[in-house]
Design a protein around this motif. Sequence first.
Motif, PDB file in Angstrom:
ATOM      1  N   GLN A  36      29.097  33.423 -48.966  1.00  0.00           N
ATOM      2  CA  GLN A  36      29.547  33.668 -47.624  1.00  0.00           C
ATOM      3  C   GLN A  36      28.699  32.523 -46.638  1.00  0.00           C
ATOM      4  N   ARG A  37      27.496  32.689 -46.714  1.00  0.00           N
ATOM      5  CA  ARG A  37      26.614  31.679 -45.832  1.00  0.00           C
ATOM      6  C   ARG A  37      26.732  30.383 -45.946  1.00  0.00           C
ATOM      7  N   VAL A  38      27.348  29.663 -47.216  1.00  0.00           N
ATOM      8  CA  VAL A  38      27.512  28.283 -47.288  1.00  0.00           C
ATOM      9  C   VAL A  38      29.022  27.921 -46.738  1.00  0.00           C
ATOM     10  N   ALA A  39      29.778  29.016 -46.235  1.00  0.00           N
ATOM     11  CA  ALA A  39      30.972  28.855 -45.780  1.00  0.00           C
ATOM     12  C   ALA A  39      31.175  27.682 -44.776  1.00  0.00           C
ATOM     13  N   ALA A  40      29.958  27.463 -43.950  1.00  0.00           N
ATOM     14  CA  ALA A  40      29.953  26.544 -42.879  1.00  0.00           C
ATOM     15  C   ALA A  40      29.837  24.944 -43.720  1.00  0.00           C
ATOM     16  N   CYS A  41      29.469  25.078 -44.960  1.00  0.00           N
ATOM     17  CA  CYS A  41      29.464  23.511 -45.848  1.00  0.00           C
ATOM     18  C   CYS A  41      30.772  23.358 -46.251  1.00  0.00           C
ATOM     19  N   THR A  42      31.352  24.651 -46.954  1.00  0.00           N
ATOM     20  CA  THR A  42      32.665  24.449 -47.743  1.00  0.00           C
ATOM     21  C   THR A  42      33.697  24.096 -46.775  1.00  0.00           C
ATOM     22  N   ALA A  43      33.622  24.448 -45.330  1.00  0.00           N
ATOM     23  CA  ALA A  43      34.636  23.979 -44.424  1.00  0.00           C
ATOM     24  C   ALA A  43      34.898  22.413 -44.518  1.00  0.00           C
ATOM     25  N   CYS A  44      33.906  21.874 -44.998  1.00  0.00           N
ATOM     26  CA  CYS A  44      34.103  20.306 -45.124  1.00  0.00           C
ATOM     27  C   CYS A  44      33.987  19.877 -46.417  1.00  0.00           C
ATOM     28  N   PRO A  81      25.197  13.587 -36.854  1.00  0.00           N
ATOM     29  CA  PRO A  81      24.979  14.787 -36.081  1.00  0.00           C
ATOM     30  C   PRO A  81      25.350  16.182 -36.728  1.00  0.00           C
ATOM     31  N   MET A  82      26.454  16.378 -37.202  1.00  0.00           N
ATOM     32  CA  MET A  82      26.665  17.517 -37.511  1.00  0.00           C
ATOM     33  C   MET A  82      25.919  18.093 -38.782  1.00  0.00           C
ATOM     34  N   MET A  83      25.586  17.312 -39.869  1.00  0.00           N
ATOM     35  CA  MET A  83      24.669  17.677 -40.674  1.00  0.00           C
ATOM     36  C   MET A  83      23.249  17.943 -40.130  1.00  0.00           C
ATOM     37  N   THR A  84      22.741  17.177 -39.326  1.00  0.00           N
ATOM     38  CA  THR A  84      21.377  17.391 -38.689  1.00  0.00           C
ATOM     39  C   THR A  84      21.459  18.806 -37.920  1.00  0.00           C
ATOM     40  N   TYR A  85      22.512  19.274 -37.232  1.00  0.00           N
ATOM     41  CA  TYR A  85      22.465  20.254 -36.447  1.00  0.00           C
ATOM     42  C   TYR A  85      22.590  21.529 -37.503  1.00  0.00           C
ATOM     43  N   MET A  86      23.040  21.440 -38.779  1.00  0.00           N
ATOM     44  CA  MET A  86      23.257  22.495 -39.530  1.00  0.00           C
ATOM     45  C   MET A  86      22.008  22.794 -40.159  1.00  0.00           C
ATOM     46  N   VAL A  87      21.044  21.544 -40.656  1.00  0.00           N
ATOM     47  CA  VAL A  87      19.893  22.035 -41.481  1.00  0.00           C
ATOM     48  C   VAL A  87      18.815  21.964 -40.558  1.00  0.00           C
TER      49      VAL A  87
END
Length: 237
Positions: A36-44, A81-87
């Motif tokens: 569930q927590r990596v749903a932000a990753c699997t969105a892409c 930028p999107m990846m930097t924001y995520m991690v």
Amino acid sequence: MSTSHVVRAGAALALAGFVLPSLAATPATLPDTLEQRVAACTACHAVKERGDAFFPRIAGKPAGYLYNQLVNFREGRRHYPMMTYMVDHLPDAYLREIADYFSQQHPPYPPPQAGGASADALARGEALVRNGDPAKKIPACVACHGSALTGVAPAIPGLVGLPSDYINAQFGAWKNKVRRAAAPDCMAEIANRLTPADVAAVSGWLSQQTPDAAARPGAADSIALPLPLNCGSVPAP
């Protein structure tokens, strides 16, 4: 609509067998799982992913490689930028959990890309992948990424299943210093030894290969050591 009308409408629906949800219903509680927590990753990077020029296939890549890339985004060696924001605020231990999770996912590979490369370009690409170019001091891709090009644990990624646009973009990023790895950055060295035609040949040939559905990264002893170049992101044997 007045309150009395709403009440009468609700009563009529109830008599007809319809149940109206309570406006005060408690919101559903999401499970506190890593999936569930990596749903932000699997969105892409969807688990049933096909990969494209922007969001490559990460499922099944070695955990050490995935961890290194997350750290590289966090520490500014890779720029998106999107990846930097995520991690940006995630600790190492959590990044390792994420990397381990995706390394264990093995969805089917997409069919190979229909490319427009000429026969000569494809032949050049295959020659570079399998044999390199000693005159230019370019090692063979298989020397590091494995004979099946599925990567080598713990930190060398597979090359199969990636579209040509993504491969071209990564070589361009290394050439332009937008993508870097821990020093010594072996892939940056190789990228700068390849001509644009060489890059197109390699990406064109790789993108047309049909991966084995059961393909997995090879063991550390599946390639000859030492590697052709020193790579800071690959642990020394």
